[in-house]
Design an enzyme around this catalytic site. Structure first.
Site, PDB file in Angstrom:
ATOM      1  N   GLU A 174      -0.200  19.484  98.276  1.00  0.00           N
ATOM      2  CA  GLU A 174       1.273  19.292  98.551  1.00  0.00           C
ATOM      3  C   GLU A 174       2.001  20.595  98.244  1.00  0.00           C
ATOM      4  O   GLU A 174       3.276  20.433  98.195  1.00  0.00           O
ATOM      5  CB  GLU A 174       1.962  18.074  97.658  1.00  0.00           C
ATOM      6  CG  GLU A 174       1.036  16.980  97.685  1.00  0.00           C
ATOM      7  CD  GLU A 174       1.565  15.848  98.942  1.00  0.00           C
ATOM      8  OE1 GLU A 174       2.929  15.907  99.098  1.00  0.00           O
ATOM      9  OE2 GLU A 174       0.612  15.188  99.787  1.00  0.00           O
ATOM     10  N   HIS A 249       5.659  14.290  92.667  1.00  0.00           N
ATOM     11  CA  HIS A 249       5.261  15.682  92.834  1.00  0.00           C
ATOM     12  C   HIS A 249       5.750  16.249  91.420  1.00  0.00           C
ATOM     13  O   HIS A 249       6.436  15.849  90.784  1.00  0.00           O
ATOM     14  CB  HIS A 249       6.192  16.510  93.721  1.00  0.00           C
ATOM     15  CG  HIS A 249       5.664  16.051  95.116  1.00  0.00           C
ATOM     16  ND1 HIS A 249       6.799  16.022  96.178  1.00  0.00           N
ATOM     17  CD2 HIS A 249       4.371  16.088  95.694  1.00  0.00           C
ATOM     18  CE1 HIS A 249       6.128  15.915  97.077  1.00  0.00           C
ATOM     19  NE2 HIS A 249       4.801  15.890  96.946  1.00  0.00           N
ATOM     20  N   CYS A 370      13.298  20.348  96.217  1.00  0.00           N
ATOM     21  CA  CYS A 370      12.373  19.902  97.391  1.00  0.00           C
ATOM     22  C   CYS A 370      12.712  20.710  98.668  1.00  0.00           C
ATOM     23  O   CYS A 370      11.690  20.837  99.497  1.00  0.00           O
ATOM     24  CB  CYS A 370      12.518  18.596  97.562  1.00  0.00           C
ATOM     25  SG  CYS A 370      12.071  17.217  95.931  1.00  0.00           S
TER      26      CYS A 370
HETATM   27  O1  SUG Z   1       6.783  13.640 100.532  1.00  0.00           O
HETATM   28  N1  SUG Z   1       9.831  11.978 101.430  1.00  0.00           N
HETATM   29  C1  SUG Z   1       9.273  13.132 100.919  1.00  0.00           C
HETATM   30  C2  SUG Z   1      10.086  13.695  99.701  1.00  0.00           C
HETATM   31  C3  SUG Z   1       9.444  15.080  99.519  1.00  0.00           C
HETATM   32  C4  SUG Z   1      10.098  15.808  98.139  1.00  0.00           C
HETATM   33  N2  SUG Z   1       9.408  16.840  97.773  1.00  0.00           N
HETATM   34  C5  SUG Z   1       9.349  17.384  96.671  1.00  0.00           C
HETATM   35  N3  SUG Z   1       9.499  16.833  95.665  1.00  0.00           N
HETATM   36  N4  SUG Z   1       8.927  18.718  96.530  1.00  0.00           N
HETATM   37  C6  SUG Z   1       7.917  12.979 100.378  1.00  0.00           C
HETATM   38  O2  SUG Z   1       7.718  11.926  99.774  1.00  0.00           O
HETATM   39  C7  SUG Z   1      10.228  10.021 102.798  1.00  0.00           C
HETATM   40  C8  SUG Z   1      10.242   9.722 104.338  1.00  0.00           C
HETATM   41  C9  SUG Z   1      10.987   8.370 104.625  1.00  0.00           C
HETATM   42  O3  SUG Z   1      10.406   7.430 103.973  1.00  0.00           O
HETATM   43  O4  SUG Z   1      11.615   8.430 105.779  1.00  0.00           O
HETATM   44  C10 SUG Z   1       9.590  11.530 102.463  1.00  0.00           C
HETATM   45  O5  SUG Z   1       8.900  11.771 103.150  1.00  0.00           O
END
Ligand code: SUG
Length: 446
Positions: A174, A249, A370
């Protein structure tokens, strides 16, 4: 201080919506089907970029991806012209269309892992794009991410780009959301800290409820690709109990800048041992290690997750002191806000709090950290970055006008098959590649 940390934020794409796609990310699940405002989302992100530039920091932009991703819909058996492909998908499998329309590439902390040149044996900056294979909607990002990073960091004398790791759970990766660099100046050697959720070969400690997205095996492969020195590398397992509380994460529970690691007491497994290892490895580099541990009794894991306190950015200003960039949700929580105000009086290098409204992204589980990919560079490397992606007042105005021209202020799943949305999005991205001097990075441009 020499060298810079350049933050590359993802510009939110025109199909931003709430699809509930990320099991284990509680905000994503909770806001499924809520109406989204792509225009506001893109502007909230852009304002953060502008504000960081105003603090004297270096800031870049990474372009969003083409969505819906018609080539993947075709791979799944939908056919005809692009419009027919999308219409069929909406009729037969609206959730698939939703997944393939997600604007999730905005969270560029998951775009890649980046190692600064001072740590790599060949003296170049290494990028490994993340395969993001734990979630279907994100597993399709890495191809375009590679093209966008290559168009941003072109000069092979300074930059090396690695393909995503093999697309299986064993190598679940990730990116930088599970990676920290601890050290002094940004262009000097540092200790690289990789945090994993699960060890697949010979490991047995893992979360029970939610998936561990990052594997130790992936971290080790990235460290090898980046030619890192094991005397300056640390691998830490994230506490599986916090993954089960929504910490999908590591950047939801810990963040670093230079010598500072700001983390929750429950963040890591075998915390004392691994922090001791970081301390020793930092000492070998002649660096002090400043660990700011937040006790559970001050802030619960649940509060950390709902406010995204640790998904903050800690940045070094031009006066050498640090600011913490937190989401508005952290101000609204009494325990968290109280702690933050105490912290800036604690005598750590952090002496200022900056608050940003990033609600559109937050509601999908994406806070300030993020939205950004950190790239530590020396002066020459900085000069070699594609200058068109670097934020300044002109680029801000241009992008702000571009958002006004192409983005909608309301989007729900039912809108995704609207042929006008598809045309608007493509026209917008085509124009964006010109603004950012990227060349042809999208499938529809080839
Ligand atoms: O991968 N949310 C992302 C959020 C990423 C956050 N990034 C970090 N923590 N670095 C994920 O879970 C949700 C999309 C939706 O449900 O419409 C989403 O992909």
């Amino acid at each position: 201080m020499s060298g810079y940390e350049v933050n590359f934020d993802g510009l939110v794409g025109p199909t931003h919506h709430y699809a509930g796609l990320s099991f284990g990310n509680e905000a994503s699940t909770k806001n499924k089907q809520a109406p989204a405002n792509p225009k506001l989302a893109a502007k909230q992100g852009l304002l953060k970029m502008k504000a960081l530039t105003a603090l004297g920091l270096k800031q870049g932009v990474l372009a969003p991806q083409e969505r819906p991703h018609v080539p993947t819909l075709r791979q799944l058996g939908f056919y005809g012209d692009d419009h027919q492909v999308i219409t069929q998908a909406m009729q037969v499998a609206p959730d698939l269309l939703s997944a393939l329309s997600s604007a999730s590439s905005m969270w560029t902390a998951n775009a890649a892992t980046v190692s600064p040149s001072a740590d790599s044996e060949d003296g170049r900056i290494h990028f490994t794009v993340a395969n993001l294979n734990n979630k279907f909607h994100r597993s399709i990002e890495h191809t375009a991410t590679s093209a966008i990073l290559a168009a941003t960091f072109k000069d092979e004398r300074y930059f090396v780009h690695h393909a995503a790791l093999p697309d299986v759970e064993l190598f679940g990766d990730e990116g930088a959301a599970n990676h920290n660099r601890l050290g002094g100046a940004y262009d000097q050697a540092s200790v690289q800290v990789f945090v994993y959720g699960q060890q697949y070969l010979n490991g047995n400690i893992k979360p029970k409820k939610y998936p561990a997205r990052q594997s130790l095996e992936a971290c080790q492969a990235v460290a090898r690709l980046h030619q890192l020195d094991e005397r300056k590398t640390v691998f830490i397992q994230q506490n599986p109990a916090v993954i089960d509380q929504g910490v999908f994460h590591n950047d939801v529970i810990a963040v670093s800048n230079q010598q500072v690691l700001f983390y929750h007491q429950q963040a890591f497994l075998y915390s004392e041992k691994v922090l001791g290892e970081i301390y020793q490895k930092m000492a070998m580099l002649g660096q002090e290690f400043i660990a700011i541990e937040v006790p559970e009794q001050r802030i619960s894991v649940a509060n950390a997750v709902s406010t995204y306190l640790f998904n903050s950015q800690i940045v070094t200003r031009t006066d050498g002191r640090m600011s913490i960039i937190v989401p508005e949700e952290s101000r609204q929580n009494q325990a968290v806000w109280g702690y933050l105000n105490d912290m800036i009086d604690m005598g750590t290098p952090i002496d200022e709090i900056q608050i940003f409204d990033l609600r559109e992204s937050m509601r999908n589980g994406g806070g300030p950290a993020c939205l950004r990919l950190r790239v530590a560079v020396n002066e020459q490397e900085y000069q070699a970055i594609n200058p068109h992606v670097l934020m300044n007042d002109q680029l801000f105005d241009r992008l702000n006008g571009w958002i006004d021209q192409f983005y909608r202020d309301r989007l729900v799943q039912a809108d995704l098959a609207d042929p006008m949305l598809f045309i608007e999005s493509r026209t917008a991205l085509d124009e964006l590649t010109q603004i950012l001097g990227l060349g042809s990075v999208y499938d529809f441009q080839k």
